[in-house]
Write an enzyme that holds these catalytic residues in place. Structure first.
Site, PDB file in Angstrom:
ATOM      1  N   ASP A   1      65.955 -92.592 -12.311  1.00  0.00           N
ATOM      2  CA  ASP A   1      66.151 -91.361 -13.046  1.00  0.00           C
ATOM      3  C   ASP A   1      66.646 -90.355 -11.883  1.00  0.00           C
ATOM      4  OD1 ASP A   1      66.448 -89.444 -15.182  1.00  0.00           O
ATOM      5  OD2 ASP A   1      64.487 -89.503 -15.739  1.00  0.00           O
TER       6      ASP A   1
ATOM      7  N   LYS B   1      66.000 -91.450 -25.809  1.00  0.00           N
ATOM      8  CA  LYS B   1      65.080 -90.185 -25.295  1.00  0.00           C
ATOM      9  C   LYS B   1      65.325 -89.106 -26.262  1.00  0.00           C
ATOM     10  CE  LYS B   1      64.890 -87.517 -21.548  1.00  0.00           C
ATOM     11  NZ  LYS B   1      64.617 -87.453 -20.024  1.00  0.00           N
TER      12      LYS B   1
ATOM     13  N   SER C   1      60.150 -84.408 -13.166  1.00  0.00           N
ATOM     14  CA  SER C   1      59.345 -83.137 -13.143  1.00  0.00           C
ATOM     15  C   SER C   1      58.205 -82.906 -13.685  1.00  0.00           C
ATOM     16  CB  SER C   1      60.257 -82.280 -14.168  1.00  0.00           C
ATOM     17  OG  SER C   1      59.764 -80.882 -13.746  1.00  0.00           O
TER      18      SER C   1
END
Ligand code: R5P
Length: 293
Positions: free
Chosen positions: A216, A189, A220
């Site tokens: 994870d 990522k 958010s």
């Protein structure tokens, strides 16, 4: 021992008191007409081990100030020891000066907790455990929710594979894979520090015919897990499941994640959300039993 739940305990304080058979009280909080915060602790505190429970989900700043008021008050009231239980540690992702002049927010947050008078800090899946090591001078523990999240999926997945959305989360994937007795891997990522935009590099993964669980610490904006889900479905994964410890779900991200093609999303109760099914209370209680013997 007395368990004192702040307004952002999300039921964890109450559950802790039940498991530990300890006295329970809630901090009384209100706001003055000018917006200032008021906190009052009721119950007999003097000479007792005080366990203060306050998660730092939004509004983070308000919840943080309430936490500091609670710790300082309990110290004034003569507690024998003070353990701060902060299931979700806000500001943990701003753990370095990514751009010149930025505040290292988590440093200030941790220093405040320490200076208010906490002697022990218990948190769950803080974004970067090194922050605790680096900035805190009191005892602490960072508990991992990966095993209890994985347990939730024990009989729900066929031919499972656990995936961390980035290399930094690989440990979490390993812990979950240990519970489900399966393989684990990670995605590559990249996040643009100015725009916050996330991209995932294509990677060769054998996911065809597998149920993949993405695990994870935080959701958010949902950008990370949505991209990961799409990539996995593109690679012909059978089903994609998502587990996260802290379901922040900013804005409309819950809906965004739901419509990404994911089979199921599950999170813990460190933050209230429509999928906060797994409680971290038993995990924290187990730890408290050992340190407050
Ligand atoms: C980042 O390193 C974290 O582990 C999460 O992957 C990230 O914070 C999730 O944020 P968002 O949902 O905004 O992509």
């Amino acid at each position: 021992m007395i368990v004192i739940a702040g307004p952002a305990s999300n039921g964890i304080g109450f559950r802790l008191s039940k498991i530990l058979k300890a006295e329970y009280t809630r901090a009384v909080t209100k706001f003055f007409p000018d917006g200032e915060t008021y906190v009052k602790i009721e119950g007999e505190i003097e000479g007792r081990d005080a366990v203060i429970v306050q998660s730092l989900y939004p509004p983070q700043d308000r919840h943080y100030l309430q936490l500091l008021f609670m710790i300082d008050t309990v110290r004034d009231l003569g507690a024998k020891s003070i353990v701060a239980v902060v299931p979700y540690m806000a500001y943990a992702r701003q753990d370095k000066r990514f751009l010149p002049g930025e505040a290292i927010s988590i440093k200030t947050i941790l220093k405040g907790i320490e200076h208010a008078g906490a002697e022990y800090l218990i948190t769950v899946d803080i974004h970067n455990e090194k922050s605790l090591e680096e900035w805190l001078n009191i005892k602490y523990v960072n508990l991992s929710a990966a095993p209890i999240l994985a347990k939730y999926f024990e009989r729900r997945m066929r031919n499972p594979l656990i995936l961390a959305p980035d290399r930094g989360a690989l440990n979490r994937a390993r812990e979950a894979a240990d519970v489900l007795n399966c393989e684990y891997d990670f995605l590559e990522k990249y996040r643009d520090r100015n725009t916050g935009e996330v991209t995932i590099k294509p990677k060769k993964l054998k996911v065809k015919g597998k149920d993949v669980l993405i695990i994870d610490d935080v959701i958010s904006t949902g950008g990370t897990v949505v991209l990961a889900t799409k990539e996995l479905l593109r690679l012909n994964a059978d089903k994609v499941y998502i587990a996260c410890t802290h379901p922040l779900f900013a804005g409309n991200s819950y809906e965004k994640v739901l419509s990404s093609g994911v089979e199921e999303i599950v999170a813990t109760d460190t933050i209230p959300s429509p999928v906060s099914y797994v409680s971290v209370a038993p995990l924290i209680a187990e730890y408290l039993k050992n340190i407050l013997k």
